[in-house]
Scaffold this motif. Structure first.
Motif, PDB file in Angstrom:
ATOM      1  N   SER A 120      27.915  -5.642   9.494  1.00  0.00           N
ATOM      2  CA  SER A 120      27.668  -4.823   8.305  1.00  0.00           C
ATOM      3  C   SER A 120      26.664  -5.508   7.388  1.00  0.00           C
ATOM      4  N   ARG A 121      25.776  -4.712   6.852  1.00  0.00           N
ATOM      5  CA  ARG A 121      24.825  -5.246   5.868  1.00  0.00           C
ATOM      6  C   ARG A 121      25.376  -5.096   4.452  1.00  0.00           C
ATOM      7  N   GLY A 122      26.606  -4.612   4.333  1.00  0.00           N
ATOM      8  CA  GLY A 122      27.241  -4.453   3.030  1.00  0.00           C
ATOM      9  C   GLY A 122      27.462  -5.793   2.352  1.00  0.00           C
ATOM     10  N   HIS A 123      27.208  -5.836   1.067  1.00  0.00           N
ATOM     11  CA  HIS A 123      27.387  -7.051   0.287  1.00  0.00           C
ATOM     12  C   HIS A 123      27.605  -6.684  -1.173  1.00  0.00           C
ATOM     13  N   THR A 124      27.770  -7.665  -2.007  1.00  0.00           N
ATOM     14  CA  THR A 124      27.982  -7.424  -3.435  1.00  0.00           C
ATOM     15  C   THR A 124      26.924  -8.162  -4.234  1.00  0.00           C
ATOM     16  N   ILE A 125      26.417  -7.489  -5.254  1.00  0.00           N
ATOM     17  CA  ILE A 125      25.501  -8.128  -6.202  1.00  0.00           C
ATOM     18  C   ILE A 125      26.223  -8.156  -7.537  1.00  0.00           C
ATOM     19  N   THR A 126      26.322  -9.339  -8.124  1.00  0.00           N
ATOM     20  CA  THR A 126      26.956  -9.484  -9.432  1.00  0.00           C
ATOM     21  C   THR A 126      25.911  -9.994 -10.409  1.00  0.00           C
ATOM     22  N   PHE A 127      25.786  -9.304 -11.520  1.00  0.00           N
ATOM     23  CA  PHE A 127      24.797  -9.670 -12.528  1.00  0.00           C
ATOM     24  C   PHE A 127      25.427 -10.557 -13.588  1.00  0.00           C
ATOM     25  N   ASP A 128      24.602 -11.271 -14.332  1.00  0.00           N
ATOM     26  CA  ASP A 128      25.114 -12.258 -15.280  1.00  0.00           C
ATOM     27  C   ASP A 128      25.984 -11.653 -16.384  1.00  0.00           C
ATOM     28  N   GLY A 129      25.889 -10.354 -16.609  1.00  0.00           N
ATOM     29  CA  GLY A 129      26.750  -9.697 -17.587  1.00  0.00           C
ATOM     30  C   GLY A 129      28.110  -9.339 -17.024  1.00  0.00           C
ATOM     31  N   GLY A 130      28.299  -9.532 -15.715  1.00  0.00           N
ATOM     32  CA  GLY A 130      29.588  -9.283 -15.096  1.00  0.00           C
ATOM     33  C   GLY A 130      29.665  -8.020 -14.260  1.00  0.00           C
ATOM     34  N   VAL A 131      28.658  -7.179 -14.293  1.00  0.00           N
ATOM     35  CA  VAL A 131      28.669  -5.945 -13.502  1.00  0.00           C
ATOM     36  C   VAL A 131      28.486  -6.301 -12.030  1.00  0.00           C
ATOM     37  N   ALA A 132      29.365  -5.759 -11.193  1.00  0.00           N
ATOM     38  CA  ALA A 132      29.265  -5.957  -9.746  1.00  0.00           C
ATOM     39  C   ALA A 132      28.854  -4.633  -9.102  1.00  0.00           C
ATOM     40  N   LEU A 133      27.975  -4.712  -8.140  1.00  0.00           N
ATOM     41  CA  LEU A 133      27.407  -3.528  -7.509  1.00  0.00           C
ATOM     42  C   LEU A 133      27.552  -3.644  -5.996  1.00  0.00           C
ATOM     43  N   ALA A 137      26.241  -3.158  -2.517  1.00  0.00           N
ATOM     44  CA  ALA A 137      24.872  -3.068  -2.025  1.00  0.00           C
ATOM     45  C   ALA A 137      24.857  -3.158  -0.505  1.00  0.00           C
ATOM     46  N   SER A 138      23.733  -2.759   0.067  1.00  0.00           N
ATOM     47  CA  SER A 138      23.582  -2.759   1.518  1.00  0.00           C
ATOM     48  C   SER A 138      22.105  -2.603   1.853  1.00  0.00           C
ATOM     49  N   ALA A 139      21.767  -2.861   3.087  1.00  0.00           N
ATOM     50  CA  ALA A 139      20.456  -2.453   3.580  1.00  0.00           C
ATOM     51  C   ALA A 139      20.452  -0.930   3.651  1.00  0.00           C
ATOM     52  N   SER A 140      19.286  -0.352   3.681  1.00  0.00           N
ATOM     53  CA  SER A 140      19.161   1.096   3.777  1.00  0.00           C
ATOM     54  C   SER A 140      19.549   1.587   5.167  1.00  0.00           C
ATOM     55  N   PRO A 141      20.238   2.738   5.228  1.00  0.00           N
ATOM     56  CA  PRO A 141      20.522   3.330   6.549  1.00  0.00           C
ATOM     57  C   PRO A 141      19.233   3.615   7.326  1.00  0.00           C
ATOM     58  N   HIS A 142      18.128   3.843   6.633  1.00  0.00           N
ATOM     59  CA  HIS A 142      16.850   4.084   7.296  1.00  0.00           C
ATOM     60  C   HIS A 142      16.343   2.828   8.004  1.00  0.00           C
ATOM     61  N   VAL A 143      16.861   1.677   7.591  1.00  0.00           N
ATOM     62  CA  VAL A 143      16.394   0.406   8.142  1.00  0.00           C
ATOM     63  C   VAL A 143      17.332  -0.102   9.238  1.00  0.00           C
ATOM     64  N   VAL A 144      18.640  -0.059   9.001  1.00  0.00           N
ATOM     65  CA  VAL A 144      19.585  -0.652   9.961  1.00  0.00           C
ATOM     66  C   VAL A 144      20.592   0.336  10.532  1.00  0.00           C
ATOM     67  N   GLY A 145      20.392   1.615  10.266  1.00  0.00           N
ATOM     68  CA  GLY A 145      21.270   2.627  10.845  1.00  0.00           C
ATOM     69  C   GLY A 145      22.734   2.456  10.500  1.00  0.00           C
ATOM     70  N   ARG A 146      23.591   2.481  11.513  1.00  0.00           N
ATOM     71  CA  ARG A 146      25.034   2.478  11.291  1.00  0.00           C
ATOM     72  C   ARG A 146      25.560   1.181  10.691  1.00  0.00           C
ATOM     73  N   TRP A 147      24.750   0.134  10.638  1.00  0.00           N
ATOM     74  CA  TRP A 147      25.196  -1.136  10.069  1.00  0.00           C
ATOM     75  C   TRP A 147      25.042  -1.162   8.558  1.00  0.00           C
ATOM     76  N   ALA A 148      24.506  -0.100   7.993  1.00  0.00           N
ATOM     77  CA  ALA A 148      24.390   0.033   6.543  1.00  0.00           C
ATOM     78  C   ALA A 148      25.668   0.633   5.980  1.00  0.00           C
ATOM     79  N   VAL A 149      25.873   0.411   4.698  1.00  0.00           N
ATOM     80  CA  VAL A 149      26.963   1.057   3.975  1.00  0.00           C
ATOM     81  C   VAL A 149      26.297   2.143   3.142  1.00  0.00           C
ATOM     82  N   GLU A 150      26.397   3.399   3.594  1.00  0.00           N
ATOM     83  CA  GLU A 150      25.658   4.484   2.948  1.00  0.00           C
ATOM     84  C   GLU A 150      26.023   4.696   1.485  1.00  0.00           C
ATOM     85  N   ALA A 151      27.265   4.409   1.118  1.00  0.00           N
ATOM     86  CA  ALA A 151      27.703   4.619  -0.269  1.00  0.00           C
ATOM     87  C   ALA A 151      27.191   3.535  -1.202  1.00  0.00           C
TER      88      ALA A 151
END
Length: 152
Positions: free
Chosen positions: A24-37, A39-53
């Motif tokens: 899975s290319r799914g991962h988390t990005i956390t910003f210095d203010g504390g917001v967590a997002l 994230a993933s590679a685009s489905p257009h780039v890695v197909g089923r290994w992306a997290v579309e949401a």
């Protein structure tokens, strides 16, 4: 000088095969203010290994260009004496091959629709405000991507 921090965390999950690219290319990005997002590679780039949401880097760049333009535009409009009460942009970017084996976001369209209270800028004033916002936008000044403002 200002400093910006983003923490990116990815972990291989049980049963995935990193060596064969089956992970899975799914991962988390956390910003210095504390917001967590999510994230993933685009489905257009890695197909089923992306997290579309999740949000992909290309979407984040389009959003960053739109966001920076909006914030700069609102500042310029305020300085010009106008009162914006709503700003809605449906930004869109395209990725294309720029040379064999190399892709890039080549163009981003910003399509802001602004609602005003009181006096509205003329078409010429609106164009000028968008031009100033584009010239001053930190993100637009940081990329090679063509940014087109299609104000309505």
């Amino acid at each position: 000088m200002a400093k910006y921090v983003a923490e990116v965390l990815w972990t291989l999950k049980d049963g995935e095969d990193f060596g064969k690219g089956r992970y899975s290319r799914g991962h988390t990005i956390t910003f210095d203010g504390g917001v967590a997002l999510a994230a993933s590679a685009s489905p257009h780039v890695v197909g089923r290994w992306a997290v579309e949401a999740a949000v992909d880097p290309e979407e984040m760049l389009v959003a960053a260009l739109s966001n920076c333009h909006m914030l700069t535009f609102l500042h310029r409009a305020r300085l010009a004496g106008f009162l914006a009460v709503r700003y809605h942009d449906t930004a869109e970017g395209v990725m294309e091959e720029v040379r064999p084996g190399r892709m890039a976001l080549t163009k981003v369209w910003l399509r802001p629709v602004i609602t005003w209270q009181g006096a509205e800028p003329t078409a010429q004033q609106l164009d000028q405000l968008h031009h100033e916002a584009h010239d001053e936008c930190y993100i637009a000044n940081s990329v090679k991507t063509e940014v087109v403002v299609d104000a309505r």
